[in-house]
Design a protein around this motif. Sequence first.
Motif, PDB file in Angstrom:
ATOM      1  N   LEU A  42      -3.942   1.223  -6.331  1.00  0.00           N
ATOM      2  CA  LEU A  42      -3.737   1.462  -5.516  1.00  0.00           C
ATOM      3  C   LEU A  42      -4.163   2.973  -5.061  1.00  0.00           C
ATOM      4  CD1 LEU A  42      -1.505  -1.259  -2.779  1.00  0.00           C
ATOM      5  CD2 LEU A  42      -3.712  -1.068  -4.910  1.00  0.00           C
TER       6      LEU A  42
ATOM      7  N   LYS B  56       0.586  -1.104   0.184  1.00  0.00           N
ATOM      8  CA  LYS B  56      -0.302  -0.122  -0.149  1.00  0.00           C
ATOM      9  C   LYS B  56       0.589   1.122   0.285  1.00  0.00           C
ATOM     10  CE  LYS B  56      -3.738  -0.232   3.090  1.00  0.00           C
ATOM     11  NZ  LYS B  56      -4.013  -0.725   4.017  1.00  0.00           N
TER      12      LYS B  56
ATOM     13  N   GLU C  12      -6.828   3.704  -2.469  1.00  0.00           N
ATOM     14  CA  GLU C  12      -7.295   2.619  -1.411  1.00  0.00           C
ATOM     15  C   GLU C  12      -8.803   2.377  -0.048  1.00  0.00           C
ATOM     16  OE1 GLU C  12      -7.480  -0.150   1.268  1.00  0.00           O
ATOM     17  OE2 GLU C  12      -5.855   1.203   1.624  1.00  0.00           O
TER      18      GLU C  12
END
Length: 391
Positions: free
Chosen positions: A275, A268, A278
């Motif tokens: 992402l 992440k 996210e």
Amino acid sequence: MNDNPVTPGDGASRRPIGELSGTAELKLLAESRPEDLYEAAERLCRDVFDDGPAGSAAVRTVGRLADALAETRSRDCAWFAVDLVGRLLPLGGAHREEADLLRRSVAAKLAGAQQLRDLAPLFTELPDSAQDPSADVRACLLGELALIGAGQGRPTLDAYAERLRELRHPLAALPRTRLDVEHRFMVRVRGLGSVKTSAQLRSRFPEVPPTDSGAAAGRTAGETPDGTRARAAAEPFTAGGWAREPEARFFTLPRPLDPDDFNISLVKELPLDCLTGEGTRRGAAVAGRTTPDDVLTTLFAAAYDGGVNGRAQGGAYARLYAWNSLYALLGLPADLPFLEAARQALDHRWLRFMAFTDWFHHDTADEAFAVLDPTRTRVTVLAATDTDVDA
């Protein structure tokens, strides 16, 4: 252009080929009068090909005839099918890609339907060029036979395969038998389709818990762009016509990563398009530990089945694209033997992850992997998504 209808025979079936009702009629003709189908398709190839709609319709029609012949068990039908797609289809123009896919499809059908004794005569005459479509359809057929464990040890087929290696045909480098790591290629297991929810991922792959130290390590990663390697890694999805351009990225860490920190927290923190935003849709990101055979099978299936609105590549080229992608993910030299590549893949750590961001379609298929090399300093990420909605 010849405006006369192209017909496959006389009697009840003396209608334009494009008007035949479907598989049943073509199958009956292939079984009873295959030469009529072949001659009709030959005239069609000669008379009505152009770069417009008529050309596209002609390719589709020839494909239907070649498929019917390929799936009808006889030496003549096998020869007719190969000659149609290997010699008679135009080589260039707007329909080249359609013709390439047709050769791959016909080869797959031949391998599944015909007996080896009826296929062997197709390999009697050795090719002079790897670019010859006649050689390509036979290379595809050898590749399809390899995937079902057939054809090796036949002198005629072995000689043809050796000639393809001499000519450096791209399929010729692949093993003539299926490797253990490929054991799930073309195998459909009920209940083991695309992973679409966090619950499905957690039930099939051991979840790797997030860590603060993983996130800290991810923030220290530097990107090492490599366009050629990225294109190879994404090849199964781009060849298969998936809806969105896949993302393949490569990162380097300043120090070896603790194995427990190779988790979704690290992923992440990487500057990944997939992402972006996210956690904004239906839950947070999650990652599970996976294996090289799972990844390789996913890559194979992406090209073999094609995207929802894409292009199924057939087994031989899907296998090539899957291995090309795996080599790119691992950063391996192209001349490394496949068995050694499979061994080295076991020394890497593999994550399958998912994230409910707007980059993924959350529709027909979402695939995302991260790979950590044995030095624990290099991370590769590959993500792809597909949908049947125009994106």
